[in-house]
Design a protein around this motif. Structure first.
Motif, PDB file in Angstrom:
ATOM      1  N   PHE A 150       0.824  -1.204   0.000  1.00 34.90           N
ATOM      2  CA  PHE A 150       0.000   0.000   0.000  1.00 34.90           C
ATOM      3  C   PHE A 150       0.858   1.255   0.000  1.00 34.90           C
ATOM      4  CE2 PHE A 150      -2.018  -3.409   2.403  1.00 34.90           C
ATOM      5  CZ  PHE A 150      -3.208  -3.564   1.709  1.00 34.90           C
ATOM      6  N   SER A 151       0.317   2.318  -0.579  1.00 34.03           N
ATOM      7  CA  SER A 151       0.964   3.621  -0.468  1.00 34.03           C
ATOM      8  C   SER A 151       0.873   4.096   0.974  1.00 34.03           C
ATOM      9  CB  SER A 151       0.300   4.628  -1.403  1.00 34.03           C
ATOM     10  OG  SER A 151      -1.081   4.787  -1.079  1.00 34.03           O
ATOM     11  N   GLY A 152       1.776   4.982   1.355  1.00 34.86           N
ATOM     12  CA  GLY A 152       1.832   5.429   2.740  1.00 34.86           C
ATOM     13  C   GLY A 152       0.583   6.126   3.226  1.00 34.86           C
ATOM     14  N   ASP A 153      -0.134   6.782   2.311  1.00 41.31           N
ATOM     15  CA  ASP A 153      -1.369   7.474   2.703  1.00 41.31           C
ATOM     16  C   ASP A 153      -2.593   6.566   2.657  1.00 41.31           C
ATOM     17  OD1 ASP A 153      -1.774   7.171  -0.019  1.00 41.31           O
ATOM     18  OD2 ASP A 153      -1.890   9.316  -0.460  1.00 41.31           O
ATOM     19  N   GLY A 154      -2.397   5.315   2.252  1.00 41.80           N
ATOM     20  CA  GLY A 154      -3.499   4.354   2.229  1.00 41.80           C
ATOM     21  C   GLY A 154      -4.453   4.517   1.068  1.00 41.80           C
ATOM     22  N   ALA A 155      -4.138   5.397   0.109  1.00 41.49           N
ATOM     23  CA  ALA A 155      -5.056   5.668  -0.993  1.00 41.49           C
ATOM     24  C   ALA A 155      -4.875   4.708  -2.162  1.00 41.49           C
ATOM     25  CB  ALA A 155      -4.878   7.098  -1.477  1.00 41.49           C
ATOM     26  N   SER A 199       6.168  -7.452  -2.824  1.00 39.76           N
ATOM     27  CA  SER A 199       6.518  -6.041  -2.998  1.00 39.76           C
ATOM     28  C   SER A 199       6.278  -5.261  -1.711  1.00 39.76           C
ATOM     29  CB  SER A 199       5.687  -5.401  -4.121  1.00 39.76           C
ATOM     30  OG  SER A 199       5.941  -5.993  -5.368  1.00 39.76           O
ATOM     31  N   VAL A 200       6.879  -4.077  -1.660  1.00 42.90           N
ATOM     32  CA  VAL A 200       6.651  -3.138  -0.567  1.00 42.90           C
ATOM     33  C   VAL A 200       6.836  -1.734  -1.124  1.00 42.90           C
ATOM     34  CG1 VAL A 200       9.053  -3.105   0.258  1.00 42.90           C
ATOM     35  CG2 VAL A 200       7.188  -2.704   1.876  1.00 42.90           C
ATOM     36  N   VAL A 201       6.126  -0.754  -0.549  1.00 48.18           N
ATOM     37  CA  VAL A 201       6.168   0.624  -1.037  1.00 48.18           C
ATOM     38  C   VAL A 201       6.821   1.523   0.004  1.00 48.18           C
ATOM     39  CG1 VAL A 201       4.802   2.597  -1.841  1.00 48.18           C
ATOM     40  CG2 VAL A 201       4.083   0.273  -2.404  1.00 48.18           C
ATOM     41  N   ASP A 202       7.775   2.370  -0.443  1.00 45.97           N
ATOM     42  CA  ASP A 202       8.473   3.243   0.506  1.00 45.97           C
ATOM     43  C   ASP A 202       7.760   4.592   0.666  1.00 45.97           C
ATOM     44  OD1 ASP A 202       9.239   4.909  -1.621  1.00 45.97           O
ATOM     45  OD2 ASP A 202      11.273   4.098  -1.738  1.00 45.97           O
ATOM     46  N   GLY A 244      15.719  -2.095   9.956  1.00 45.31           N
ATOM     47  CA  GLY A 244      16.619  -1.159  10.605  1.00 45.31           C
ATOM     48  C   GLY A 244      15.873  -0.068  11.332  1.00 45.31           C
ATOM     49  N   ARG A 245      16.569   0.573  12.258  1.00 46.25           N
ATOM     50  CA  ARG A 245      15.944   1.594  13.095  1.00 46.25           C
ATOM     51  C   ARG A 245      15.379   2.758  12.284  1.00 46.25           C
ATOM     52  NH1 ARG A 245      14.678  -0.935  17.716  1.00 46.25           N
ATOM     53  NH2 ARG A 245      16.502  -1.774  18.807  1.00 46.25           N
ATOM     54  N   ASN A 246      15.937   2.982  11.078  1.00 44.64           N
ATOM     55  CA  ASN A 246      15.450   4.052  10.214  1.00 44.64           C
ATOM     56  C   ASN A 246      14.736   3.518   8.982  1.00 44.64           C
ATOM     57  OD1 ASN A 246      16.632   6.178  11.824  1.00 44.64           O
ATOM     58  ND2 ASN A 246      18.613   5.536  11.019  1.00 44.64           N
ATOM     59  N   ALA A 247      14.464   2.216   8.953  1.00 47.60           N
ATOM     60  CA  ALA A 247      13.801   1.569   7.818  1.00 47.60           C
ATOM     61  C   ALA A 247      14.501   1.907   6.501  1.00 47.60           C
ATOM     62  CB  ALA A 247      12.321   1.949   7.759  1.00 47.60           C
ATOM     63  N   ASP A 248      15.828   1.982   6.539  1.00 51.16           N
ATOM     64  CA  ASP A 248      16.585   2.446   5.372  1.00 51.16           C
ATOM     65  C   ASP A 248      17.377   1.336   4.679  1.00 51.16           C
ATOM     66  OD1 ASP A 248      18.382   2.060   7.423  1.00 51.16           O
ATOM     67  OD2 ASP A 248      19.258   4.075   7.337  1.00 51.16           O
ATOM     68  N   ARG A 249      17.030   0.090   4.960  1.00 45.98           N
ATOM     69  CA  ARG A 249      17.646  -1.044   4.278  1.00 45.98           C
ATOM     70  C   ARG A 249      16.530  -2.012   3.872  1.00 45.98           C
ATOM     71  NH1 ARG A 249      21.294  -3.390   8.749  1.00 45.98           N
ATOM     72  NH2 ARG A 249      22.653  -4.322   7.168  1.00 45.98           N
ATOM     73  N   PRO A 279      20.257   2.858  -0.866  1.00 42.91           N
ATOM     74  CA  PRO A 279      19.446   3.946  -0.318  1.00 42.91           C
ATOM     75  C   PRO A 279      17.943   3.675  -0.498  1.00 42.91           C
ATOM     76  CG  PRO A 279      21.159   4.767  -1.808  1.00 42.91           C
ATOM     77  CD  PRO A 279      21.090   3.293  -2.001  1.00 42.91           C
ATOM     78  N   VAL A 280      17.249   3.493   0.597  1.00 42.17           N
ATOM     79  CA  VAL A 280      15.795   3.350   0.552  1.00 42.17           C
ATOM     80  C   VAL A 280      15.167   4.221   1.631  1.00 42.17           C
ATOM     81  CG1 VAL A 280      15.721   1.030  -0.456  1.00 42.17           C
ATOM     82  CG2 VAL A 280      15.884   1.279   2.008  1.00 42.17           C
ATOM     83  N   ASN A 281      14.071   4.844   1.305  1.00 43.59           N
ATOM     84  CA  ASN A 281      13.341   5.691   2.248  1.00 43.59           C
ATOM     85  C   ASN A 281      12.135   4.894   2.739  1.00 43.59           C
ATOM     86  OD1 ASN A 281      12.559   7.902   3.738  1.00 43.59           O
ATOM     87  ND2 ASN A 281      11.644   8.986   2.007  1.00 43.59           N
ATOM     88  N   GLY A 282      12.427   3.862   3.521  1.00 42.62           N
ATOM     89  CA  GLY A 282      11.393   2.914   3.928  1.00 42.62           C
ATOM     90  C   GLY A 282      10.506   3.413   5.047  1.00 42.62           C
TER      91      GLY A 282
END
Length: 291
Positions: A150-155, A199-202, A244-249, A279-282
């Motif tokens: 899902f997208s982060g805003d749930g839309a 799949s997963v969405v950042d 990871g603590r910053n969801a960056d991997r 680099p991922v903005n998870g």
């Protein structure tokens, strides 16, 4: 340069369903066909193997003491301290030919849960919506349910029937996680190598997809443009998760299922779980609301 390293050398026949718990810094994943839940701290530590006694494929956090597990007969609440599994909501429990597969939590707390035939029978599976104790079937006639995210805003919601080669996108109600439109093709993968798996969405709306039989993880922009392709050391990567603590991997599971001895020798790391230091903005998975 892309850096892909082994996170766990435990070999799963069908590694799937990775999910990171930021409260404990642990990655959970499954060996579906062998009924095992795997747990390992991302910062370092011993692997724990939890024998579930049933096929299971996905995990969601309810609270600090409970998890929700998608299994071949339905949704079970797992007590973290004891490992005790209690059936919460049956899903296709009367059909011994199907099992759970790809599943993920919508930002509102609803769970989309996919099923499929244990022998991958055509059209034997479905995708369900579960929220606060209510279960609804969203899509039927699914052969291999995958790529639920899902997208982060749930839309927006994404999913695929892997057998079609089409990654779908559908508008969603952010408050309920229910579809609010008709599914449309997001990525047509039919002319590309391999099959669309998990799949997963950042946070940027980029969808990261594990390509089964394609030896890669692909990243797609919100408009479906291929942004990058990360080579994997295994033929059958199955599903990614932000860790990871910053969801960056990215952690990525894999499988050796379907390979004979000679093919396994040519794919020696098949079934291991990997970390991609790119680099991922998870973002972290939402908690699931069961009542």
């Amino acid at each position: 340069m892309n850096k892909v390293s082994v996170f766990s050398d435990h070999v799963c026949e069908l590694g799937e369903g990775p999910s990171y718990d930021p409260a404990t810094d642990a990655l959970f994943w499954f060996d579906i066909v062998n009924g095992q839940l795997l747990e390992k701290p991302v910062a370092g530590g011993a692997l724990k193997i939890h024998e579930l006694g049933r096929m299971a494929s996905a995990i969601a956090i309810i609270d600090d003491k409970r998890q929700l597990i998608a299994t071949e007969t339905g949704l079970f609440v797992r007590d973290v301290a004891t490992g005790q599994m209690t059936l919460h909501t049956p899903v296709e429990a009367d059909n011994p030919l199907t099992r759970s597969n790809d599943s993920r939590v919508h930002p509102c707390g609803a769970l989309w849960m996919g099923t499929m035939g244990k022998s991958e029978a055509k059209g034997a599976g479905a995708i369900y919506w579960f929220f606060r104790g209510e279960l609804r079937k969203l899509f039927s006639g699914i052969t291999v349910s995958n790529s639920i995210c899902f997208s982060g805003d749930g839309a927006l919601a994404y999913y695929t029937d892997t057998s079609t080669g089409l990654l779908m996108r559908v508008a969603c109600d952010p408050a309920s996680g229910l579809p609010s439109g008709e599914p449309k093709v997001f990525v047509d993968h039919r002319s590309s190598k391999g099959y669309v798996d998990g799949s997963v969405v950042d946070r940027d709306g980029v969808l990261w997809n594990a390509v089964w039989s394609g030896k890669a993880v692909k990243a797609y922009s919100p408009d479906g443009t291929l942004l990058r392709e990360v080579a994997m050391p295994v033929t059958q990567p199955s599903c990614p998760a932000f860790v990871g603590r910053n969801a960056d991997r990215l952690a990525v599971t894999s499988a050796w299922k379907g390979k004979d001895d000679k093919q396994r020798q040519l794919d020696p790391q098949a079934g291991m779980t990997f970390v991609l230091d790119i680099p991922v903005n998870g973002r972290f998975e939402p908690r699931v609301l069961i009542a």
